[in-house]
Scaffold this motif. Structure first.
Motif, short mmCIF file in Angstrom:
data_model
loop_
_atom_site.label_atom_id
_atom_site.label_comp_id
_atom_site.label_asym_id
_atom_site.label_seq_id
_atom_site.Cartn_x
_atom_site.Cartn_y
_atom_site.Cartn_z
N ILE A 64 46.26 42.64 21.06
CA ILE A 64 44.77 42.03 21.30
C ILE A 64 44.05 43.62 21.13
CG2 ILE A 64 43.56 41.53 23.26
CD1 ILE A 64 46.03 40.15 24.09
N CYS A 736 38.66 37.44 28.61
CA CYS A 736 39.18 37.13 27.15
C CYS A 736 40.40 37.67 26.64
CB CYS A 736 38.06 37.22 26.23
SG CYS A 736 36.65 36.00 26.56
N SER A 740 44.25 36.06 26.35
CA SER A 740 44.74 36.02 25.07
C SER A 740 46.27 36.55 25.19
CB SER A 740 43.94 37.20 24.25
OG SER A 740 42.71 36.68 23.84
#
Length: 968
Positions: A64, A736, A740
């Motif tokens: 990520i 977010c 994730s």
């Protein structure tokens, strides 16, 4: 090489200019589109065990993007911080200007008060002068009336005196005629002459007797004082003999001339001289003692005065040696070379042990300290001084050798109580005192070779003795040693002064015998004493002759004479009384004339002048409106209390001085604040002109009404914009990233459910970081984006306002320490900060174990197993082994170097089965001792054999067969 292939095989081979280019090409060939593959491949080959599971998961499992760009937000933060600084600067200026304006306002109030007080003094003085002028004019009229009345009285008294004198003359003539007829004149004259001679003898005798009594009393007192002094019994006996005789002469009367003779007085004189001669050595000794004490007192006073000037009283020889060495070194090197006493360079840190340090060092306190490089020069100078100055008591310290041979002092030694800023001097004090143990418990005094107690008892060489009290009674060590010396010398001075007082008292008792003249001198006894006895005999003869004359006078008719004398005397009294009355009237007239003339010529003109000047001063100083509306109204109130004009003026004479002092203090304070303001703000406003405050008040209003509000508005705008970016961008991206990461872990765990290692299964765990749980709850709150009211709903803001402010302050600490601020921004901008990662092992019984806590306690094989699980799961995720589309058509190669080197055979077999279950192609490099375990479960085994040929090794690759395994 790249250039060669490009030129010779332009279409046959793919070439790249950088290593990154080749990596991209390789990933494309392998159908892998995650650059994390290179990192995982390298980690598998190097076969490094996982020591930080969280780092492994975030770097290799959760691919990520972890960097959130907050540049715009930081720029806004920097801007509003700058504006805040400017606002604070203006607020500081405003505070200073407010203080200046406040002081000026207070100054104006004090000036108004002084004006009011001055008016009360001026007006009270003016009204007092007016009242005094009216009274003086009234007195002038009264004085003229008194003068006329007394002139008439004087004339009447003088006429009466003339009549009385005429009557007095007639009575005196009649008396004189009667006395002349009876020979009274001669008898009276003879009587008077005899009385005069008798009185003369009596006066002489009285003077002799009074003198004898007075001198006797005086010398009795003197000799009794002597007797009360510390004298021997023989002297005391002599003194008492003299006192006994003087007590007889103390009561001398007329009849004693018949009882005593001149020889008696000679006897007293001889007794006195015997006593005086015996007292002479005693008196001489007292004078000598007093002189010695006075010398000591003067010397102590001199020393105390020098100490109060900051000059320590070191022994003269020590001072001479120090000066001798200082002058010698300075002359040789043509510069000032520091030369000090040891005592001036050290401090006693524990006052409880100060006396012990002073007493133990004693004369070593005056040891000479010179910089190490000058020691030998000082040595040769001292060598000369030894003979020239006869000094041998003190030493020069070789600081270099002491420092080089320094050793640690005992922890509880006296050295620990002494401190010096000079490392060489500290080493020397450690050397002197490092083995002297501070003995707090006297019962342990003998436990040490050398020890000292707090009350300065020294144990050394198996013997105990007190330290020399003269050393610590006259301290030299430390900044407060001068004060201690002053107190000690003042105590000694007091003791000497008491001794002087006592000796003076003793001397005062004996001193009169030697300083005062003895009254019975040889000449006095040979002249005055015989004369007194002769006067006594002559007086008795004259008394007999006077009796004969008085007998003859008694036969005259004195009744008539006495009556006439009384009449004459009465007239004398009347005349004298009238003459006195006449003088009194004259004095009264002169007094009233003087008062009239002084009032007319001096008082009234002076008062008129004062009234006029006072009126002019009032008119000049005060406006008519001020006088009527303020000054006189207040004055009438004060007059009703004070009852007199002058009391009003006197009442405010002292307060106005106090007001003037306050005004001066306020002016000085105002100028000081103005000067500080001009210096701090770099302005050039007027400082000394305290008649107005225009420039400062103008600047105050500009900042208060314009500058500060402008900056506050800009600060609010920039901060609101930064907060909006924080809310709309920063928190949303963090949310977010966390979602994730959780999804990645869930996907990996789904893959791990199908893989079992022996009886154990493994899974990755992701959970909120407990230390930052409130931040996590806010970021992951369902209210963060409800889809209706924008990113932040009112309910979200109300619920998490405190947490929002806290996190915002953590990432906006730009104005603080730059290192700390950078770490805060970096840490709180990463999603992993808010999470906690772990690898969970579950056995056949369902028992769960967090490997992040126990991995360091496992055996080699046990610690390798989680590594394989994590690596294989990560490769399975990278290769998309569960994806049946073209995206899942990947090479699936895994390379291990020295694989399974710490595992037993069973675990090795299980690991290979797990590889196959994940659908991975493994290339395993293993040491020879693991071949027997790995080969049976491998598709193909190659043996690399190294053979030494001379100094060169040659490698041969042989395929391993089942027959080779049987041979093992």
């Amino acid at each position: 090489m790249v250039q060669y292939f490009k030129e010779n095989y332009p279409n046959k081979y793919d070439t790249k200019d950088t290593a990154e280019g080749y990596k991209e090409l390789l990933l494309a060939k392998l159908n892998i589109h995650d650059r994390k593959f290179m990192t995982m491949l390298k980690k598998a080959i190097s076969f490094e065990p996982i020591t930080d599971i969280e780092k492994f998961i975030t770097e290799n499992v959760c691919d990520i993007e972890d960097d959130i760009d907050i540049t715009a937000m930081q720029e806004n933060i920097i801007y509003y911080k700058q504006q805040e600084d400017m606002a604070q600067s203006f607020e500081k200026r405003l505070d200073k200007l407010e203080g200046i304006c406040r002081d000026y306002s207070e100054l104006e109030k004090k000036r108004a008060l002084r004006k009011n007080q001055q008016f009360l003094i001026d007006y009270g003085t003016y009204m007092d002068y007016t009242d005094k002028l009216e009274k003086a004019e009234s007195d002038l009229i009264s004085y003229n009336d008194f003068i006329n009345e007394y002139n008439q009285k004087l004339c009447d008294v003088k006429n009466h005196i003339e009549a009385l004198k005429a009557e007095h003359g007639r009575l005196s003539a009649e008396k004189e005629k009667y006395l002349s007829d009876n020979n009274w004149e001669w008898l009276h004259s003879e009587q008077k002459s005899l009385k005069s001679e008798i009185e003369k003898h009596e006066r002489d005798l009285e003077r002799f007797i009074l003198s004898m009594k007075a001198h006797s009393v005086k010398w009795i007192q003197n000799l009794e004082k002597c007797a009360s002094a510390a004298v021997s019994d023989d002297i005391l006996s002599d003194l008492r003999a003299v006192i006994s005789c003087l007590k007889r002469t103390e009561k001398f009367e007329d009849n004693d001339f018949e009882k005593l003779s001149v020889d008696y007085f000679n006897k007293i004189r001889e007794l006195y001289l015997t006593s005086r001669n015996a007292l002479d050595p005693v008196f001489t000794a007292l004078k000598a003692e007093l002189e010695n004490l006075k010398v000591q007192s003067d010397e102590l006073n001199k020393q105390i005065n020098e100490l109060k000037k900051g000059i320590k009283q070191y022994p003269p020889k020590a001072e001479r040696l120090k000066k001798y060495i200082h002058d010698g070194l300075s002359e040789k090197y043509n510069r000032d070379v520091p030369v000090s006493f040891l005592a001036d360079l050290i401090e006693v840190t524990d006052e409880e042990w100060h006396n012990a340090v002073e007493g133990y060092l004693n004369t070593q306190r005056m040891n000479i300290i010179v910089p190490p490089e000058y020691f030998m020069d000082a040595y040769y100078i001292y060598k000369n001084a030894r003979k020239a100055e006869n000094i041998h008591e003190y030493a020069i310290v070789d600081l270099q050798r002491v420092y080089e041979s320094s050793r640690a002092s005992k922890e509880n030694s006296l050295a620990k109580k002494v401190k010096s800023n000079d490392k060489y001097v500290q080493a020397y004090t450690d050397y002197l005192l490092g083995n002297v143990v501070c003995c707090y418990d006297e019962s342990r005094l003998r436990d040490f070779k050398t020890s000292v107690t707090r009350d300065s008892m020294l144990y050394h060489n198996f013997a105990v003795k007190p330290l020399n009290s003269n050393a610590y009674d006259n301290p030299y060590i430390g900044r407060n040693s001068i004060e201690k010396q002053i107190r000690a010398k003042e105590r000694t001075l007091n003791e000497i002064n008491v001794a002087i007082s006592e000796k003076k008292s003793e001397r005062g008792k004996i001193e009169p015998v030697f300083l005062e003249e003895w009254f019975l001198t040889e000449s006095y006894i040979s002249s005055a004493v015989p004369a007194a006895f002769s006067d006594y005999a002559d007086k008795n003869k004259l008394i007999l002759k006077l009796k004969e004359v008085e007998d003859k006078l008694s036969k005259i008719n004195l009744f008539w004479v006495t009556e006439m004398d009384e009449k004459i005397k009465a007239k004398d009294s009347e005349i004298k009384a009238e003459e006195e009355n006449c003088k009194k009237i004259d004095r009264d007239i002169w007094e009233y004339e003087s008062k009239r003339d002084n009032t007319k010529s001096n008082i009234i003109p002076e008062l008129k002048d004062n009234v006029q000047k006072s009126k002019i001063d009032i008119d000049d100083r005060y406006s008519e409106d001020y006088c009527k509306q303020t000054g006189i109204v207040r004055y009438e109130k004060e007059l009703s209390e004070c009852k007199a004009h002058i009391r009003v003026a006197e009442k405010f004479a002292s307060p106005i001085k106090q007001t003037a002092t306050k005004i001066k203090d306020l002016e000085d304070q105002l100028m000081e604040k103005r000067s500080d303001y001009n210096k701090d703000e770099r302005t050039s406003f007027k400082v000394a002109d305290v008649s107005n405050n225009d420039e400062y008040e103008k600047s105050y209003l500009e900042i208060k009404d314009y500058e500060l509000p402008k900056y506050r508005e800009q600060i609010k705008s920039a901060k609101d914009e930064a907060m909006e970016q924080f809310k709309s961008d920063f928190l949303f991206k963090l949310r977010c990233n966390i979602l994730s990461a959780e999804e990645k872990i869930n996907e990996l765990n789904r893959a791990l459910k199908l893989a079992q290692f022996g009886n154990d299964t493994y899974s990755f765990k992701i959970e909120p970081n407990p230390a930052l749980r409130e931040y996590y709850d806010m970021i992951m709150s369902d209210e963060l984006d409800n889809g209706n009211t924008g990113l932040f709903s009112i309910a979200f803001t109300d619920k998490y306002q405190t947490v929002i402010d806290s996190l915002f302050s953590q990432i906006t600490s730009i104005g603080n320490d730059s290192g700390t601020a950078g770490k805060n921004v970096e840490m709180f901008s990463k999603y992993k900060t808010y999470l906690k990662f772990s690898l969970i092992s579950t056995d056949a019984n369902g028992k769960r174990e967090d490997l992040s806590r126990t991995i360091f306690t496992k055996s080699g094989g046990e610690s390798q197993t989680p590594f394989y699980i994590a690596v294989l799961a990560s490769f399975a995720e990278l290769y998309r082994v569960n994806d049946s589309s073209d995206h899942g058509n990947t090479a699936r190669i895994v390379i291990f170097d020295e694989a399974f080197n710490k595992m037993d055979g069973e675990r090795i077999v299980q690991s290979v089965h797990l590889l196959r279950k994940f659908g991975l192609q493994a290339i395993v490099c293993s040491p020879p001792e693991k071949v027997a375990d790995i080969a049976p479960v491998s598709d193909k085994t190659l043996l690399v054999q190294k053979i030494a040929v001379g100094k060169i090794y040659k490698s041969t690759v042989i395929e391993w067969t089942k027959e080779m395994s049987d041979l093992l």
